[in-house]
Design a protein around this motif. Structure first.
Motif, PDB file in Angstrom:
ATOM      1  N   HIS A  24       0.863  -1.110   0.022  1.00  0.00           N
ATOM      2  CA  HIS A  24      -0.023  -0.075  -0.128  1.00  0.00           C
ATOM      3  C   HIS A  24       0.939   1.184   0.021  1.00  0.00           C
ATOM      4  O   HIS A  24       0.460   2.137  -0.753  1.00  0.00           O
ATOM      5  N   ALA A  25       1.834   1.145   0.826  1.00  0.00           N
ATOM      6  CA  ALA A  25       2.798   2.479   1.057  1.00  0.00           C
ATOM      7  C   ALA A  25       3.456   2.796  -0.317  1.00  0.00           C
ATOM      8  O   ALA A  25       3.623   3.915  -0.768  1.00  0.00           O
ATOM      9  N   GLY A  26       3.731   1.554  -1.045  1.00  0.00           N
ATOM     10  CA  GLY A  26       4.437   1.874  -2.414  1.00  0.00           C
ATOM     11  C   GLY A  26       3.446   2.901  -3.456  1.00  0.00           C
ATOM     12  O   GLY A  26       3.870   3.369  -4.014  1.00  0.00           O
ATOM     13  N   VAL A  27       2.444   2.057  -3.649  1.00  0.00           N
ATOM     14  CA  VAL A  27       1.513   2.642  -4.383  1.00  0.00           C
ATOM     15  C   VAL A  27       0.908   4.163  -4.177  1.00  0.00           C
ATOM     16  O   VAL A  27       0.954   5.073  -5.006  1.00  0.00           O
ATOM     17  N   ILE A  28       0.423   4.202  -2.782  1.00  0.00           N
ATOM     18  CA  ILE A  28      -0.041   5.521  -2.417  1.00  0.00           C
ATOM     19  C   ILE A  28       1.276   6.367  -2.433  1.00  0.00           C
ATOM     20  O   ILE A  28       1.035   7.695  -2.851  1.00  0.00           O
ATOM     21  N   GLY A  29       2.392   6.207  -2.202  1.00  0.00           N
ATOM     22  CA  GLY A  29       3.562   7.060  -2.208  1.00  0.00           C
ATOM     23  C   GLY A  29       3.757   7.643  -3.495  1.00  0.00           C
ATOM     24  O   GLY A  29       4.017   8.605  -3.653  1.00  0.00           O
ATOM     25  N   TRP A  82      11.012  -5.592  -2.761  1.00  0.00           N
ATOM     26  CA  TRP A  82      10.142  -6.168  -3.712  1.00  0.00           C
ATOM     27  C   TRP A  82       8.722  -5.775  -3.462  1.00  0.00           C
ATOM     28  O   TRP A  82       8.116  -5.507  -4.542  1.00  0.00           O
ATOM     29  N   ASN A  83       8.189  -6.232  -2.331  1.00  0.00           N
ATOM     30  CA  ASN A  83       6.964  -6.071  -2.213  1.00  0.00           C
ATOM     31  C   ASN A  83       6.351  -4.407  -2.451  1.00  0.00           C
ATOM     32  O   ASN A  83       5.565  -4.265  -2.929  1.00  0.00           O
ATOM     33  N   THR A  84       7.253  -3.698  -2.125  1.00  0.00           N
ATOM     34  CA  THR A  84       6.867  -2.021  -1.912  1.00  0.00           C
ATOM     35  C   THR A  84       7.139  -1.696  -3.552  1.00  0.00           C
ATOM     36  O   THR A  84       6.233  -0.811  -3.754  1.00  0.00           O
ATOM     37  N   MET A  85       8.061  -2.161  -4.102  1.00  0.00           N
ATOM     38  CA  MET A  85       8.487  -1.477  -5.746  1.00  0.00           C
ATOM     39  C   MET A  85       7.504  -2.192  -6.689  1.00  0.00           C
ATOM     40  O   MET A  85       7.525  -1.848  -7.676  1.00  0.00           O
ATOM     41  N   LEU A  86       7.105  -3.268  -6.462  1.00  0.00           N
ATOM     42  CA  LEU A  86       6.443  -3.981  -7.608  1.00  0.00           C
ATOM     43  C   LEU A  86       5.387  -3.396  -8.272  1.00  0.00           C
ATOM     44  O   LEU A  86       5.417  -3.065  -9.796  1.00  0.00           O
ATOM     45  N   LEU A  87       4.220  -2.986  -7.402  1.00  0.00           N
ATOM     46  CA  LEU A  87       3.244  -2.213  -8.304  1.00  0.00           C
ATOM     47  C   LEU A  87       3.538  -0.720  -8.639  1.00  0.00           C
ATOM     48  O   LEU A  87       3.158  -0.415  -9.987  1.00  0.00           O
ATOM     49  N   PRO A  88       4.390  -0.135  -8.215  1.00  0.00           N
ATOM     50  CA  PRO A  88       4.908   1.131  -8.453  1.00  0.00           C
ATOM     51  C   PRO A  88       5.572   0.944  -9.788  1.00  0.00           C
ATOM     52  O   PRO A  88       5.449   1.746 -10.790  1.00  0.00           O
ATOM     53  N   THR A  89       6.589   0.074 -10.089  1.00  0.00           N
ATOM     54  CA  THR A  89       7.106  -0.494 -11.250  1.00  0.00           C
ATOM     55  C   THR A  89       6.117  -0.676 -12.431  1.00  0.00           C
ATOM     56  O   THR A  89       6.349  -0.513 -13.348  1.00  0.00           O
TER      57      THR A  89
END
Length: 107
Positions: A24-29, A82-89
Motif C-alpha cells: 500500500h505504501a508503495g502505490v500511495i507514495g 520487492w513488495n513495495t516496488m512491484l506495483l509502482p514499477t
C-alpha cells in the motif's frame, strides 16, 4: 516515539501485516509524489522518490534491529523492497508504454 514505533502503531491500527503495508505504501507514495510534483506516474520521478524512501526505510530497519542471522535479515529486507516496488514499477511501465490500458482514448 521513533520511526519503528510509528510503523508498529500503523500496523496495529490498520490490522494489516507489514508486508501488506509495504504494498500500500508503495502505490500511495507513488501517487502522492506524482500529485505533488504534478507529474504522471509514467514519469520516473515518483518511482525514484518511492525507491529512495524504501531504501532509506530498509537501511533504518537493518541498523535499528540486528538479527542474529544477518543473512535472513537481508533476505527479509529484500522482500520488503520487492513488495513495495512491484506495483509502482508496473504502474510506471504501463503509464509509459501502454497508457491506453490506464486511460483509454475516447473514440
Amino acid at each position: 516515539m521513533d520511526w519503528y514505533d510509528i510503523k508498529e502503531c500503523v500496523e496495529q491500527y490498520t490490522g494489516l501485516s507489514m508486508d501488506a503495508l509495504h504494498v500500500h505504501a508503495g502505490v500511495i507514495g507513488q501517487l502522492l509524489v506524482a500529485l505533488i510534483l504534478r507529474r504522471s506516474v509514467g514519469s520516473p520521478w515518483p518511482w525514484l522518490a518511492v525507491f529512495a524512501a524504501v531504501i532509506a526505510n530498509e537501511g533504518f530497519d537493518l541498523n535499528y534491529e540486528i538479527w542474529p542471522d544477518r543473512k535472513t535479515q537481508y533476505g527479509e529486507s529484500f522482500r520488503d523492497v520487492w513488495n513495495t516496488m512491484l506495483l509502482p514499477t508496473v504502474l510506471l511501465v504501463l503509464a509509459r508504454y501502454r497508457s491506453a490500458l490506464l486511460a483509454p482514448r475516447p473514440p
